[in-house]
Each structure stands twice: as C-alpha cells, then as structure tokens.
Design an enzyme around this catalytic site. Structure first.
Site, PDB file in Angstrom:
ATOM      1  N   GLY A 304       0.794  -1.223  -0.060  1.00  0.00           N
ATOM      2  CA  GLY A 304      -0.037  -0.024   0.061  1.00  0.00           C
ATOM      3  C   GLY A 304       0.604   1.373   0.059  1.00  0.00           C
ATOM      4  O   GLY A 304       1.987   1.282  -0.531  1.00  0.00           O
ATOM      5  N   SER A 305       0.265   2.297   0.453  1.00  0.00           N
ATOM      6  CA  SER A 305       0.771   3.747   0.610  1.00  0.00           C
ATOM      7  C   SER A 305       2.243   3.844   0.926  1.00  0.00           C
ATOM      8  O   SER A 305       2.847   4.981   0.464  1.00  0.00           O
ATOM      9  CB  SER A 305      -0.011   4.510   1.238  1.00  0.00           C
ATOM     10  OG  SER A 305      -1.142   4.707   0.790  1.00  0.00           O
TER      11      SER A 305
END
Lengths: 582, 99
Positions: A304-305
C-alpha cells in the site's frame, strides 16, 4: 606339500604362485634316471624349492596382514558406531552484545534394549507413569521385536525425569548422553533463530545457516562445541521492545497478526525482527502452522501507501519533479475499468511534498505515468526490489511482480498494489534510500563496529545524495506537519520521520472486504537517518481509540511511536530538546 | 668375567624394576589424566548449563515485568540531558572542597 603351500599362497601374490609352479615344472622336466646321484640332486632341489615356497608364503601372509592393518581401520570403527545416530555439536548463538540466545546442553536420552527387557507390558505400564505422553501401542510394537537391540524411547529428557526412570529399576532401559539445543530466551527472536531437528541438525533460520557454513560438527558422543559463538546483529533489548510493542499493538487494535523489523541503515544489520503469532524455536512443529509463518521475510504483501515513498523518490531521482512541483490531482485517474481516486481529496492542485503528506493516489499515479514503465522498473531494480533477496536466516519470499507493466499496473504499483514483496526486502530498499543513496545489504550477523569498513563490498551508490536528503525531509515533514498522515508517530526529541500504508489484504480472486494490512515505515533521527523501523498490523479492527478507523495513521503510527520511544535511548540516539527540533 | 656378568645381572634386575615402576607410574598418570579430562568435561557441561540458566533468568521477558514492578521504566527524554543542558548545569558539588 608343494600343492598345499601353493594353495595357501594362491591369490596372495602372483609372483609367488608363478615361482612355485615353475619349480614344480622344473622338477618334472628332469629325465627319470635310476642313478642315485640324480636322486640326491632331485632331493636337494625339492628341499630348496620347499624352503623358498615357505619363505614366500610367510612373506605374502605378513604383507597381506600389513595391508589389512593399514587400510581397514576406519571401516571397523564405523561399523561399531553405526547403530547409534550421528548427532551434531553446534556453536552458541549470541546477540550483538554477547547475550546468549541458543546453546547446547548435555541431556540424557532414554533408550531400550528389547533383548534384555523382561516384561514388556510392565515396562510400558511403569514408564507411562513417568512419561505420561508416551505412545504405548507404538512402544509395545517396537519392543516386541527381539531382534532389535536399540529403541529410542525419549530423546533429551530432564535430569529429574531421568532419575525417576532410573528409580523404576526396569531392566533393558538405559541412557545415553546427547546434546540438546536450548533457547534460554524462550520465544524471543524465534523466527530468526529457526530450529534444529532431533539430531541437533539445523533445519531453518540461523540454525540452518550454521550448518551450511560448516560450523556444526558431527559427533558420536555428547561433545560440546568449542567453536566461537555465532554473533548475530540482533540486540536482545531492541528485539524484546519490538516484540512487546507489537504484542501490545496487536491486542489494542485486535489485529490477527503483527510484524516488525528494526534496521541499522548504515550497516544493514537487522537489530530486531519479529512476527506474531510467534514461534518457539524449541518446538519446531510450531513453525509449520501457516498462521505462524515469518511475516517479515517469509511472506510477500502488497504494502500500500508506504510504497509511495519509492514512487516519489523515483520522481525526484529521475528529475521528473522537484518537491515544489505542482500537480493537478483533482481529476480521478482512469486505469482500465478502474477509477483511481484519493482517500481524502484535497480539492486543489498539490505539490509533490503535499502528495506525499496527503498520501495522494492520483498524484503518485501521475508521477509514475510521467516516468513510464522503463524508468520505474529500472529504479525498483536499482533498489533490488525485483529480484529475490536473502539474508543469513534464509532466502526471503521472492517478490511477486505484475505480469505486464502497462498503464493500469503502473498506476496501482505507484501506491503499492499489484506488486508484493517481503517486508524485510522493502525495508532494506528504503534503507538504501536513507543511507545517502548507498546500497544497504541486510544482514543477520554483526558486522565490524566501524560502519562502512567492510572492504569486501565496496560502497555502491545507486541513488543521488540529494534525493536521499529530500526524502528524509519529506519523511520528517509527514510527521511534524499537522495534516501529515504520520503525526501520531512523533516521539519528542528523536526526530522521527515516517510514512503510513494501509493496503487492502489480497485474497483469492480479489481483495477482502474490510481486511487491511496497516503499516508504518519510520526512520530516526531524521537529520542523519540511522535507524529504520517498519511495523505492520494484519487485519486491525476499528476501536474506540481509533474512532472506528483501520488506517495506519491511527494504529501502526502510534505503535511505532511507542517502539521508538523505547528503543532510541537503548540505541544511544542523542535526543534534542523539544525547542531545538522545531 | 664373573664381575662383568654380575654387573650385567644387577643392571638387568634394576632396569626391570625401574621399568616395572615406570609402567605403574604411567598407568597412574593415565588414570590421573582421565580423571582430569572427566573433570574438564564435567566443568564444560556445568558451564553450559549455568550459561543457559543465566540466559534464562536474564531474559527480557522476565526482567521487564520485574523492573516495572520496582517502579522502573524506559528512560524518557526528560531524564536524558542534552549537551546544552549540561553546559548550563552549575553543580556546586564540583567545586566543593575535599573532592
């Protein structure tokens, strides 16, 4: 007489039998005459032949004896030791400060000699009063075979149990002292240490590394190793703090699992690595459970981020953007059938710095598209994210790459989906980013005290130093900025910088509903990054504390703050007063 | 000639006795060496047990709750002086006489 000697020496040496044959034929070739003189001559010749044959025969026998004595010794000793299993004598494992993590202990092992056992049923009956968990039917079957002289009953029992068995006074039971691996710190660093099998042979983790490095010596008796201990990069204090905080975090946010790693950016040494649910190195069967696998090195995840760190770094390093470059992120991005939007849309154009602190999917997607697949691939390749990586504790799970590097893959990859890596591999790549752009090779062994003195692997610059500095500034800003996603990770005095990541957990055929991996990647002190922490929580639940949220900024970030507050003083990071940091 | 024989005979007897003694001495020494080797082995084994016990007793999992019960905790930033705060520090004890 000739014939007897001949057969005796036959096969011992060829020359001997040839000679005696010639003798015999020499005798037969003599013409038969009835004179006494020739008879005497024949007698003399026969005598001489006899003496020569005897000498030759004895010579051959002693020669053969000599050969046997010289050559067959090893075979004999091996035959004597054959029924007893070879065991291994292993060096100790200590942490970076010499504190003990694993050692060999002498422990009695119980065995039976079925030929001497008088009453099989009595033995099994009485034995099960001392060893209640023994497999009675199995033992009965093994003992009923009177041809066997050796049956293991229990290997590595405690001295107290051994005394109790001894007190039973059963004939046919006996003990052998064997080496048994002990882990005094219990489950601490269980995944890194790995485990050994019943013969004290390493089967996973550092224990396996010791075997492959040839430091485990095969022994026939309980001989303690005199080799120097294997000194790991781990620090027991840091390892405990990490495990403790991960456990707290797992409980507090009701997560199904947790994992974390602490890395020394300058040397690549892994100071701590933990994964929950944990494993006990003394119980190898525990590690086979799929929920207990090592989530730091033994599994790959879409992170993810946190992955935006690399996309932004790539944009800065390739000169695609500067931290102040503005991008219009108001319009969602189209990627095939999917529309990429921001979690919290700013509703205005954002600078690259703001794209990082707001964690804008659209912004990083646009930067990745500007760079194109080639440059993206090359950059990730430089950071060694696309090829399998390994440490002394074994090979990490190989990264899972997208099949094609098209527009959709490029966009999703820019914010950490569609590419799964082992968290330790990711942490090592980011460590390179913060090491002034000089490659960091993660290691589980303590390297020499002075950083960068390793002459075997010369410093290899892969990223520009300015990019490294810019990224450090972005990381710090993401924690200090009031709108930064990492503000809950700040620890006063230790200049923490970090990035959040909340990734949807991949399941068969898509993503699971409401199941996320929330992670926080942090480094400190940010004015000269020295240590990197990466904390992951698997499937955390929204709680009252987080306001029902599952995002990393509400769970992984505070766990990281607690962790750094504990380990920074241990690691000797000089704190700055709060006034000085601002 | 007789004297020579006698001397040789005496020499044989003494050397036989000497060898006999030497043989016994060697066996005794061998037993000694073995006893020492056993003692060394025992000591090695004891050391490894004690090392493991020390490691087990000092494992952080045990020390952590014990320390906390005694009111100890990880150091906070307030407890760690910085170089600036040390420079400001005017400790009268430093200048006290009799140090």
């Amino acid at each position: 007489m000739h014939q007897v000697v001949d057969t005796m020496s036959d096969g011992a040496t060829n020359t001997n039998s040839d000679l005696s044959h010639r003798d015999v034929s020499g005798v037969q070739e003599q013409p038969i005459m009835a004179s006494a003189q020739s008879y005497v001559r024949r007698e003399k010749l026969a005598h001489l032949g006899l003496i020569v044959s005897v000498v030759m025969a004895f010579g051959a026998i002693s020669g053969q004896l000599l050969l046997l004595g010289l050559s067959s010794q090893p075979t004999i000793s091996l035959a004597a030791a054959e029924p007893i299993a070879t065991s291994f004598s292993r060096p100790d494992i200590v942490d970076r400060n010499g504190r003990l993590l694993a050692t060999d202990l002498e422990a009695p092992s119980l065995f039976a000699d079925p030929a001497i056992v008088l009453d099989r049923d009595e033995l099994v009956e009485k034995l099960s009063t001392v060893l209640p968990d023994i497999n009675q039917a199995d033992l009965r079957a093994q003992l009923s075979d009177k041809n066997r002289r050796f049956v293991w009953i229990r290997r590595g029992v405690s001295p107290a149990i051994a005394q109790k068995v001894h007190n039973l006074g059963l004939p046919g039971l006996s003990f052998r002292t064997e080496l048994h691996r002990a882990y005094p710190a219990g489950e601490l660093a269980g995944h890194v240490l790995g485990s050994v099998n019943v013969d004290n042979k390493g089967i996973s983790g550092i224990e396996k590394f010791i075997d492959s490095a040839g430091a485990a010596d095969p022994v026939h008796s309980a001989t303690l190793s005199t080799r120097t201990p294997v000194r790991l990069s781990l620090d027991i204090g840091v390892q405990h703090a990490l495990e403790n905080e991960l456990e707290n975090g797992q409980r507090r946010y009701r997560a199904s699992g947790a994992a974390g790693v602490v890395l020394d950016i300058k040397t690549g040494e892994v100071l701590a690595s933990a994964s929950f649910p944990s494993v006990d190195p003394a119980r190898p069967e525990m590690a086979t459970s799929p929920v207990r696998h090592d989530r730091i090195a033994g599994g790959t995840y879409e992170l993810g981020s946190v992955f935006k760190t690399l996309t932004i770094a790539m944009a800065l390093d390739e000169g695609i953007a500067k931290p102040s470059t503005m991008l219009d992120v108001r319009e969602p991005l189209q990627a095939g059938a999917h529309t990429i939007t921001d979690f919290h849309s700013a509703g205005r154009p954002l600078s690259v710095t703001e794209i990082f602190t707001h964690s804008s999917n659209v912004g990083t997607g646009m930067l990745a598209l500007q760079a194109g697949p080639e440059r993206m691939k090359a950059f990730l390749g430089k950071l060694e994210l696309l090829t399998p990586m390994k440490t002394e504790a074994g090979a990490m799970s190989a990264p899972q790459l997208p099949r094609a590097w098209e527009r959709a893959e490029l966009i999703t990859m820019s914010y950490g989906h569609g590419l799964a890596v082992a968290p330790l591999q990711f942490a090592a790549s980011v460590a390179t980013l913060f090491n002034g752009g000089i490659r960091v090779n993660p290691t589980m062994l303590r390297t020499s005290a002075a950083p960068n003195s390793d002459s075997a692997k010369p410093a290899q610059r892969v990223i520009a130093e300015t990019t490294s500095r810019q990224m450090a500034r972005l990381f710090r800003l993401n924690v200090t900025d009031t709108s930064g996603t990492g503000k809950r990770a700040d620890v006063p005095g230790y200049r923490v910088g970090g990035k959040t990541g909340t990734a949807d957990l991949a399941a068969r055929g898509g993503y699971q509903e409401k199941a996320v991996i929330s992670s926080f990647l942090a480094a400190f002190p940010m004015d000269n990054p020295r240590y990197l922490t990466f904390v992951l929580l698997f499937e955390p639940q929204g709680t009252q504390e987080t306001g029902g949220q599952r995002t990393a900024s509400t769970n992984a970030a505070p766990v990281t703050a607690d962790l750094i507050a504990r380990i920074a003083p241990q690691l000797g990071v000089t704190p700055q007063t709060i006034a000085a940091t601002q | 000639m007789r004297l020579l024989n006698l001397a040789a005979f005496c020499f044989v007897i003494t050397s036989a006795l000497f060898l006999y003694g030497l043989n016994y001495e060697t066996r005794r020494l061998e037993a000694d060496v073995m006893a020492h080797e056993r003692a060394v082995q025992k000591a090695r084994s004891d050391i490894s047990v004690l090392k493991a016990e020390r490691g087990h007793l000092s494992r952080p999992e045990r020390i952590d709750p014990l320390a906390r019960r005694l009111g100890l905790a990880p150091p906070t930033i307030e407890q760690l002086p910085t170089s600036e705060s040390l420079a400001d520090l005017q400790d009268p004890a430093i200048h006290a006489p009799g140090r």
